[in-house]
Design an enzyme around this catalytic site. Structure first.
Site, PDB file in Angstrom:
ATOM      1  N   SER A  12       0.836  -1.196   0.000  1.00  0.00           N
ATOM      2  CA  SER A  12       0.000   0.000   0.000  1.00  0.00           C
ATOM      3  C   SER A  12       0.869   1.243   0.000  1.00  0.00           C
ATOM      4  O   SER A  12       1.677   1.446   0.918  1.00  0.00           O
ATOM      5  CB  SER A  12      -0.902   0.016   1.236  1.00  0.00           C
ATOM      6  N   HIS A  37      -1.128  -1.213  -4.396  1.00  0.00           N
ATOM      7  CA  HIS A  37      -2.422  -0.908  -3.773  1.00  0.00           C
ATOM      8  C   HIS A  37      -2.499   0.575  -3.435  1.00  0.00           C
ATOM      9  O   HIS A  37      -1.601   1.118  -2.782  1.00  0.00           O
ATOM     10  CB  HIS A  37      -2.576  -1.752  -2.508  1.00  0.00           C
ATOM     11  N   ASP A  39      -4.793   3.363  -1.606  1.00  0.00           N
ATOM     12  CA  ASP A  39      -5.886   3.602  -0.659  1.00  0.00           C
ATOM     13  C   ASP A  39      -6.421   5.016  -0.828  1.00  0.00           C
ATOM     14  O   ASP A  39      -5.758   5.994  -0.472  1.00  0.00           O
ATOM     15  CB  ASP A  39      -5.391   3.409   0.775  1.00  0.00           C
ATOM     16  N   MET A  41      -9.021   7.796   0.257  1.00  0.00           N
ATOM     17  CA  MET A  41      -9.853   8.150   1.419  1.00  0.00           C
ATOM     18  C   MET A  41     -10.340   9.589   1.276  1.00  0.00           C
ATOM     19  O   MET A  41      -9.615  10.457   0.787  1.00  0.00           O
ATOM     20  CB  MET A  41      -9.049   8.000   2.707  1.00  0.00           C
ATOM     21  N   HIS A  70      -8.470   1.103  -4.046  1.00  0.00           N
ATOM     22  CA  HIS A  70      -9.431   0.810  -2.976  1.00  0.00           C
ATOM     23  C   HIS A  70     -10.113   2.114  -2.567  1.00  0.00           C
ATOM     24  O   HIS A  70      -9.495   2.970  -1.945  1.00  0.00           O
ATOM     25  CB  HIS A  70      -8.683   0.180  -1.803  1.00  0.00           C
ATOM     26  N   MET A  72     -12.244   4.127  -0.364  1.00  0.00           N
ATOM     27  CA  MET A  72     -12.879   4.302   0.944  1.00  0.00           C
ATOM     28  C   MET A  72     -13.529   5.679   0.942  1.00  0.00           C
ATOM     29  O   MET A  72     -13.115   6.598   1.645  1.00  0.00           O
ATOM     30  CB  MET A  72     -11.833   4.153   2.050  1.00  0.00           C
ATOM     31  N   MET A 141     -11.430  -6.184   5.302  1.00  0.00           N
ATOM     32  CA  MET A 141     -10.684  -5.244   6.136  1.00  0.00           C
ATOM     33  C   MET A 141     -10.371  -5.902   7.470  1.00  0.00           C
ATOM     34  O   MET A 141     -11.285  -6.309   8.197  1.00  0.00           O
ATOM     35  CB  MET A 141     -11.488  -3.966   6.361  1.00  0.00           C
ATOM     36  N   ASP A 177      -6.699  -6.527   3.864  1.00  0.00           N
ATOM     37  CA  ASP A 177      -6.165  -5.178   3.997  1.00  0.00           C
ATOM     38  C   ASP A 177      -6.176  -4.770   5.462  1.00  0.00           C
ATOM     39  O   ASP A 177      -7.235  -4.570   6.046  1.00  0.00           O
ATOM     40  CB  ASP A 177      -7.011  -4.197   3.169  1.00  0.00           C
TER      41      ASP A 177
END
Length: 227
Positions: A12, A37, A39, A41, A70, A72, A141, A177
């Protein structure tokens, strides 16, 4: 992007050097990473703000393999096309992020990406039972989403087992994750996971000028699962 169940390590970039993302992506791949990966957010669905489509587009030329994005964020649907156009190979949305996850998964596939669905620690495996014929990946998660470096939540290992049984012979990855390291990785791999996201456990001790520790960390995680 072909399907196989071999173990994949997906560092990540949340734990990377933000000032050197391109070089960091190239470095982790050179040191043995299978996927990269990302992330995303939004400060709304989770209490942190990270990257957007522009960052994904900027790092895409530096990634030779799979860029695993990913999301979020909530809402998700208005941003799917932008992340697909930025080069995401896999786009994962949370089942908890909106009322129409079925529509979200349709939109991801229509945009040309593989569709992933993520489950927070408090969400049961049954929440995706009726989505399995629409997804290419289920992300479990094993921490509460929002920040890197958290401790692994051990109750999620049983969720992985349940998902592995539910998936059967469908070509669906199970991704983990949160809190993945050489101690926790074998637990989820044995339960049926095949994609392991690791942030601090991969990037610890290394840098773009000294990337060898990245490779050592990746091999330690992979080796722990093999042993």
């Amino acid at each position: 992007m072909s399907f196989d169940r071999s173990l994949k390590i997906a560092p990540s970039i949340l734990s990377a050097d933000f000032a050197n993302f391109g070089m960091e992506c190239a470095a982790i791949e050179a040191q043995g990473a299978d996927w990269v990966h990302v992330d995303v957010m939004d400060g709304h669905f989770v209490p942190n703000i990270t990257f957007g489509p522009a960052t994904c587009a900027a790092i895409r030329p530096h990634i030779q393999g799979v860029m695993d994005v990913h999301l979020m964020i909530a809402p998700v649907d208005p941003y799917i096309d932008a992340f697909a156009q930025a080069g995401a190979d896999v786009i994962t949305a949370h089942v908890e992020a909106g009322p129409h996850i079925h529509r979200t998964l349709q939109a991801i596939r229509a945009a040309g990406a593989k569709a992933g669905v993520a489950l927070n620690p408090g969400t049961p495996a049954s929440a995706v039972e009726y989505l399995l014929d629409m997804v290419d990946l289920v992300c479990v998660m094993t921490v509460n989403p929002g920040f890197g470096g958290q401790k692994f939540i051990h109750s999620q290992v049983e969720k992985v087992r349940q998902l592995r049984a539910m998936i059967g012979d469908r070509p669906i990855h199970i991704e983990i994750d949160g809190g993945v390291d050489p101690t926790t990785a074998p637990l989820v791999a044995a339960a049926g996971a095949d994609v392991l996201v690791a942030g601090s456990a991969v990037f610890r001790g290394g840098s773009v000028t000294n990337p060898a520790p990245y490779g050592e960390n990746i091999r330690a995680i992979r080796g722990a699962c093999a042993g």
